[in-house]
Design a protein around this motif. Structure first.
Motif, PDB file in Angstrom:
ATOM      1  N   GLY A 266     -40.977 -66.528 -14.509  1.00  0.00           N
ATOM      2  CA  GLY A 266     -41.602 -66.879 -13.241  1.00  0.00           C
ATOM      3  C   GLY A 266     -41.377 -65.811 -12.193  1.00  0.00           C
ATOM      4  N   ARG A 267     -42.165 -65.884 -11.134  1.00  0.00           N
ATOM      5  CA  ARG A 267     -42.034 -64.944 -10.014  1.00  0.00           C
ATOM      6  C   ARG A 267     -41.543 -65.692  -8.787  1.00  0.00           C
ATOM      7  N   ARG A 268     -40.548 -65.144  -8.152  1.00  0.00           N
ATOM      8  CA  ARG A 268     -39.854 -65.868  -7.092  1.00  0.00           C
ATOM      9  C   ARG A 268     -40.693 -66.029  -5.828  1.00  0.00           C
ATOM     10  N   ILE A 269     -40.609 -67.248  -5.279  1.00  0.00           N
ATOM     11  CA  ILE A 269     -41.164 -67.550  -3.956  1.00  0.00           C
ATOM     12  C   ILE A 269     -39.975 -67.789  -3.036  1.00  0.00           C
ATOM     13  N   LYS A 270     -39.829 -66.954  -2.032  1.00  0.00           N
ATOM     14  CA  LYS A 270     -38.677 -67.058  -1.119  1.00  0.00           C
ATOM     15  C   LYS A 270     -39.187 -66.790   0.305  1.00  0.00           C
ATOM     16  N   ARG A 271     -39.456 -67.891   0.996  1.00  0.00           N
ATOM     17  CA  ARG A 271     -40.009 -67.789   2.349  1.00  0.00           C
ATOM     18  C   ARG A 271     -39.546 -68.994   3.158  1.00  0.00           C
ATOM     19  N   HIS A 272     -39.433 -68.825   4.453  1.00  0.00           N
ATOM     20  CA  HIS A 272     -38.918 -69.951   5.263  1.00  0.00           C
ATOM     21  C   HIS A 272     -39.865 -70.327   6.395  1.00  0.00           C
ATOM     22  N   LEU A 273     -39.672 -71.566   6.839  1.00  0.00           N
ATOM     23  CA  LEU A 273     -40.334 -72.087   8.033  1.00  0.00           C
ATOM     24  C   LEU A 273     -39.308 -72.104   9.160  1.00  0.00           C
ATOM     25  N   MET A 274     -39.683 -71.644  10.350  1.00  0.00           N
ATOM     26  CA  MET A 274     -38.753 -71.621  11.478  1.00  0.00           C
ATOM     27  C   MET A 274     -38.990 -72.866  12.338  1.00  0.00           C
ATOM     28  N   ILE A 275     -38.051 -73.831  12.269  1.00  0.00           N
ATOM     29  CA  ILE A 275     -38.187 -75.115  12.959  1.00  0.00           C
ATOM     30  C   ILE A 275     -37.518 -75.035  14.337  1.00  0.00           C
ATOM     31  N   GLN A 358     -31.513 -75.213   4.093  1.00  0.00           N
ATOM     32  CA  GLN A 358     -31.450 -74.881   5.513  1.00  0.00           C
ATOM     33  C   GLN A 358     -30.525 -73.675   5.679  1.00  0.00           C
ATOM     34  N   LEU A 359     -31.017 -72.671   6.378  1.00  0.00           N
ATOM     35  CA  LEU A 359     -30.220 -71.468   6.637  1.00  0.00           C
ATOM     36  C   LEU A 359     -29.539 -71.572   8.000  1.00  0.00           C
ATOM     37  N   GLN A 360     -28.721 -70.580   8.307  1.00  0.00           N
ATOM     38  CA  GLN A 360     -27.977 -70.577   9.566  1.00  0.00           C
ATOM     39  C   GLN A 360     -28.934 -70.541  10.761  1.00  0.00           C
ATOM     40  N   PRO A 361     -28.725 -71.414  11.745  1.00  0.00           N
ATOM     41  CA  PRO A 361     -29.595 -71.426  12.928  1.00  0.00           C
ATOM     42  C   PRO A 361     -29.593 -70.073  13.645  1.00  0.00           C
ATOM     43  N   THR A 362     -30.736 -69.737  14.206  1.00  0.00           N
ATOM     44  CA  THR A 362     -30.882 -68.476  14.940  1.00  0.00           C
ATOM     45  C   THR A 362     -31.391 -68.776  16.337  1.00  0.00           C
ATOM     46  N   THR A 363     -31.574 -67.747  17.129  1.00  0.00           N
ATOM     47  CA  THR A 363     -32.100 -67.912  18.494  1.00  0.00           C
ATOM     48  C   THR A 363     -33.550 -68.373  18.468  1.00  0.00           C
ATOM     49  N   GLN A 364     -34.214 -68.256  17.333  1.00  0.00           N
ATOM     50  CA  GLN A 364     -35.615 -68.657  17.216  1.00  0.00           C
ATOM     51  C   GLN A 364     -35.773 -70.020  16.546  1.00  0.00           C
ATOM     52  N   GLY A 365     -34.682 -70.640  16.156  1.00  0.00           N
ATOM     53  CA  GLY A 365     -34.763 -71.950  15.540  1.00  0.00           C
ATOM     54  C   GLY A 365     -33.955 -72.052  14.269  1.00  0.00           C
TER      55      GLY A 365
END
Length: 415
Positions: A266-275, A358-365
């Motif tokens: 398979g080919r990796r899908i690695k993308r996030h949504l900024m909430i 869930q990744l570490q929160p940032t200044t953008q969400g």
């Protein structure tokens, strides 16, 4: 024998009353013309014989090697050897009275013999190169690099031999003296030597093969490797342009080889949504009841609601305030929805790692990352699958009372 042939024509010319000196020149020219005709005829006959024999052998054998020998004109080049030897043997007869002409011509013919030998070696090496490329186990190996190395050594040896012939110095003495200039040689052939060493390391360590997809940001390469030779690696980019990279850059700089992905399942899908963080909240009973209408997570919400209610009763949690006890959050339920959606999607490989995290929160969400693998590894199909997934997830965000972070624009200030 030489004297007899020369005297035969010389006597004929003198019988016509031609002066001795003039007779010598006419005799030389006559013998020269005869020698050229003889060598030409011999060359044509031997070439025809070798060609006929080669074609017959090529038809009778199944191996493509003899066909490649013919394609690279090896028999034709070999056919020139005997005429050249005949020409060398005829020189003393033609120029018996002109030794000062014979000596330089002999040297020229000897140099031609060296060039012919190099031409034959080159034809044989090109034949081997073409033959090795037909073998499945060697198709992705840098055969060009090794052939070029052998050819460089052959040309250096040929040039040294030619200089030794013209200077009348033994080739071994010439090579010994040539060693003193090795520092200059190393400087001149620096790129060639680096390329040779690099091509060996690339081959031994199996870093790059022909057909591999590589990305090399420093050199602007993003495509398939189409050629690996002594000095360069050629990459055909996806826009059909060709990028040429020095071979030694493959071991001195960092690049990405996508062969592992191509060979995987398979080919990796690695993308996030900024909430947006201010859109995250606890879910009330009304919110939970509304979200139970979402089929993919209805059973999950039923189970979790039951577990949470039981826990809160056991611990006397005051639910007048949602913060007390255990609660569901809209981002947590949305994360579960993404996970379940991926697990039910036909284009996702379920045997490989699959998660919504869930990744570490940032200044953008708060980044909500999707990590999964597409079954289809082809670029256009892979992009379609990933776009289809995120189209759905972006449209799903408002159903969970969440918002995607965006930088302010003119419409924001108008509002």
């Amino acid at each position: 024998m030489q004297k007899q042939i020369t005297c035969f024509f010389y006597d004929i010319f003198e019988s016509f009353g031609i002066e001795p000196i003039t007779a010598k020149y006419i005799n030389m020219l006559t013998l020269l013309i005869l020698a050229l005709i003889i060598t030409y005829v011999i060359d044509r006959i031997i070439r025809a014989i070798l060609r006929a024999i080669s074609f017959r052998i090529a038809k009778q054998t199944k191996s493509p090697f003899d066909d490649l020998l013919l394609a690279n004109k090896v028999p034709r080049n070999v056919a020139h050897i005997i005429p050249l030897i005949v020409a060398l043997k005829l020189l003393p007869i033609i120029f018996i009275d002109f030794s000062y002409i014979e000596s330089p011509l002999r040297k020229i013919l000897q140099v031609l013999f060296i060039v012919l030998t190099l031409w034959i070696v080159r034809s044989v090496l090109h034949t081997l190169e073409d033959y090795f490329k037909t073998l499945p186990r060697l198709k992705d190996k840098p055969i060009d690099s090794y052939i070029q190395v052998f050819m460089i050594f052959a040309w250096i040896t040929g040039i040294l031999a030619a200089i030794a012939v013209f200077s009348s110095v033994s080739i071994w003495k010439f090579i010994t003296g040539f060693g003193a200039a090795s520092a200059i040689i190393l400087l001149i052939f620096k790129d060639t030597i680096l390329g040779f060493v690099a091509s060996i390391q690339v081959s031994i360590n199996d870093m790059v093969r022909i057909g591999d997809w590589i990305t090399f940001e420093k050199h602007g390469a993003d495509g398939d490797v189409i050629e690996i030779n002594l000095a360069t690696v050629k990459v055909q980019n996806f826009d059909n342009t060709i990028t040429t990279i020095p071979t030694y850059a493959m071991i001195s700089d960092s690049f990405n080889n996508w062969r592992g992905m191509t060979n995987s399942d398979g080919r990796r899908i690695k993308r996030h949504l900024m909430i947006r963080q201010d859109s995250i909240k606890f879910l009330s009973e009304q919110d939970i009841e509304r979200l139970k209408g979402v089929q993919l997570i209805s059973s999950y919400l039923e189970q979790m609601s039951s577990k949470i209610d039981k826990y809160n009763v056991q611990h006397n949690a005051d639910k007048a305030i949602l913060l007390n006890g255990r609660n569901l959050t809209n981002i947590g339920v949305f994360r579960k929805y993404i996970q379940t959606y991926l697990e039910n999607h036909s284009a996702i490989n379920k045997d490989m790692l699959l998660m919504a995290r869930q990744l570490q929160p940032t200044t953008q969400g708060v980044p909500l990352e999707i990590y999964a693998f597409s079954k289809d590894k082809r670029w256009e199909n892979y992009e379609y699958v990933m776009s289809d997934l995120f189209d759905h997830f972006l449209a799903s965000v408002p159903f969970f009372d969440l918002e995607i972070f965006e930088l302010p624009n003119s419409s924001t200030f108008k509002a």
